[in-house]
Design a protein around this motif. Structure first.
Motif, mmCIF file in Angstrom:
data_model
loop_
_atom_site.group_PDB
_atom_site.id
_atom_site.type_symbol
_atom_site.label_atom_id
_atom_site.label_comp_id
_atom_site.label_asym_id
_atom_site.label_seq_id
_atom_site.Cartn_x
_atom_site.Cartn_y
_atom_site.Cartn_z
ATOM 1 N N PRO A 136 46.929 69.688 61.917
ATOM 2 C CA PRO A 136 45.994 68.575 62.156
ATOM 3 C C PRO A 136 46.695 67.285 62.577
ATOM 4 N N PHE A 137 47.838 66.975 61.932
ATOM 5 C CA PHE A 137 48.579 65.769 62.307
ATOM 6 C C PHE A 137 49.160 65.915 63.715
ATOM 7 N N GLY A 138 49.679 67.104 64.022
ATOM 8 C CA GLY A 138 50.173 67.364 65.365
ATOM 9 C C GLY A 138 49.062 67.270 66.397
ATOM 10 N N ALA A 139 47.856 67.747 66.030
ATOM 11 C CA ALA A 139 46.712 67.657 66.939
ATOM 12 C C ALA A 139 46.309 66.201 67.169
ATOM 13 N N ALA A 140 46.406 65.378 66.124
ATOM 14 C CA ALA A 140 46.067 63.956 66.267
ATOM 15 C C ALA A 140 47.044 63.267 67.212
ATOM 16 N N MET A 141 48.337 63.542 67.053
ATOM 17 C CA MET A 141 49.324 62.946 67.963
ATOM 18 C C MET A 141 49.172 63.502 69.378
ATOM 19 N N GLY A 142 48.831 64.786 69.477
ATOM 20 C CA GLY A 142 48.564 65.359 70.791
ATOM 21 C C GLY A 142 47.353 64.732 71.456
ATOM 22 N N GLY B 226 57.169 64.269 72.330
ATOM 23 C CA GLY B 226 56.848 65.683 72.481
ATOM 24 C C GLY B 226 57.519 66.536 71.423
ATOM 25 N N ARG B 227 58.760 66.201 71.081
ATOM 26 C CA ARG B 227 59.468 66.938 70.041
ATOM 27 C C ARG B 227 58.852 66.691 68.674
ATOM 28 N N THR C 168 57.826 54.384 62.658
ATOM 29 C CA THR C 168 58.753 55.365 63.219
ATOM 30 C C THR C 168 58.072 56.179 64.312
ATOM 31 N N TYR C 169 56.856 56.631 64.042
ATOM 32 C CA TYR C 169 56.111 57.391 65.047
ATOM 33 C C TYR C 169 55.752 56.524 66.241
ATOM 34 N N LEU C 170 55.306 55.288 65.955
ATOM 35 C CA LEU C 170 54.931 54.387 67.049
ATOM 36 C C LEU C 170 56.139 54.037 67.921
ATOM 37 N N LYS C 171 57.277 53.804 67.281
ATOM 38 C CA LYS C 171 58.483 53.477 68.030
ATOM 39 C C LYS C 171 58.899 54.643 68.923
ATOM 40 N N THR C 172 58.841 55.864 68.365
ATOM 41 C CA THR C 172 59.177 57.045 69.168
ATOM 42 C C THR C 172 58.223 57.190 70.342
ATOM 43 N N PHE C 173 56.946 56.916 70.103
ATOM 44 C CA PHE C 173 55.941 57.002 71.159
ATOM 45 C C PHE C 173 56.211 55.970 72.254
ATOM 46 N N LEU D 7 55.819 63.051 80.012
ATOM 47 C CA LEU D 7 55.184 62.624 78.773
ATOM 48 C C LEU D 7 55.030 63.777 77.781
ATOM 49 N N GLY D 8 54.684 64.945 78.271
ATOM 50 C CA GLY D 8 54.450 66.071 77.372
ATOM 51 C C GLY D 8 55.616 67.026 77.243
#
Length: 280
Positions: free
Chosen positions: A251-257, A237-238, A59-64, A219-220
């Motif tokens: 931490p998870f948000g920082a990893a995706m960032g 970004g959302r 789900t995260y990869l698809k959104t990315f 992108l951001g």
């Protein structure tokens, strides 16, 4: 001449701002991406669990990936629309070109929120776009096709980031020596050949810079999807924004960032290499 200690002190003072305001926050951000959250508390442990959770979740990869596609579309529209506008402005004479340039880059000095609300008023049910389409007979009645979906995000981003494409393209065109075009005409080349063989290659660095601006900014961006995308306008970004908000998983948000930062840096480095080759 300034002595070595004095020069070192000046250098440190100059570098203090970027180090404190840019490098240190990014470093903190990167370090936090290896931490974890336990019982609503951030635990500073060294772990790769956040990156594993991201790359292991489709789900995260698809959104990315869909966000990357959206950014590519915004960039393509920006170049397709922005380059002709910049070229048209560049071909004007005297003060006219700078007046036109100013008109097109005025949005850069406007509030981002104001620009988004302006686009909402244009794309809305009773907005300018619907009125034009209904008046022309293309639509029988106003439609929500242009708001609260991916199309709305694409149109809004493309319009808002358009000045960031026009300006570097124009500056790149402005650096082309007029003598080259005169020489091309003297050798019998038409406008089409001159444009294709001289103007396009020499303006490529500015075109690449404009494309990078549009891509990285899109992108951001999380405000535009939030304001005009609605529930269906979910971009990467959302997702990151939600991790720092209601989810409270910094931490998870920082990893995706961090993933987002790496992609942006790769794009910038690639663009720099391509622009450098064009200058040779």
């Amino acid at each position: 001449m300034m002595r070595l200690p004095s020069r070192l002190a000046v250098f440190l003072l100059v570098m203090a701002g970027p180090l404190l305001l840019v490098v240190f926050p990014i470093a903190t951000f990167l370090v936090m991406s290896f931490w974890r959250v336990e019982s609503q508390q951030i635990v500073p442990d060294a772990t790769l669990a956040n990156y594993a959770a991201f790359f292991g979740n489709w789900t995260y990869l698809k959104t990315f990936l869909l966000t990357l596609l959206l950014c590519a579309e915004v960039t393509a529209i920006g170049i397709a629309v922005g380059y002709p506008i910049a070229y048209f402005i560049w071909r004007r004479r005297g003060r006219t070109r700078y007046v036109l340039l100013l008109l097109f880059i005025v949005p850069l000095f406007m509030s981002y929120i104001v620009k988004i609300y302006t686009m909402r008023s244009i794309l809305g049910l009773n907005g300018f776009l619907n009125q034009v389409l209904v008046g022309a007979g293309i639509l029988k009645q106003p439609s929500l096709l242009f708001l609260y979906n991916q199309t709305a995000i694409l149109i809004t981003m493309a319009v808002i980031f358009l000045p960031f494409v026009i300006l570097p393209v124009f500056l790149s065109l402005e650096r082309i020596p007029p003598q080259l075009m005169l020489a091309s005409a003297d050798l019998g080349a038409g406008m089409g050949t001159t444009f294709r063989r001289i103007i396009v290659p020499l303006s490529a660095p500015g075109t690449i810079a404009g494309a990078l601006f549009a891509f990285v900014l899109a992108l951001g961006d999380f405000i535009t999807p939030q304001m005009v995308g609605g529930p269906s306008g979910f971009t990467f970004g959302r997702v990151i924004w939600s991790q720092f908000g209601l989810a409270y998983n910094w931490p998870f948000g920082a990893a995706m960032g961090t993933v987002l930062l790496i992609v942006a840096l790769l794009m910038i480095v690639t663009g720099g290499i391509l622009a450098g080759k064009q200058r040779l």
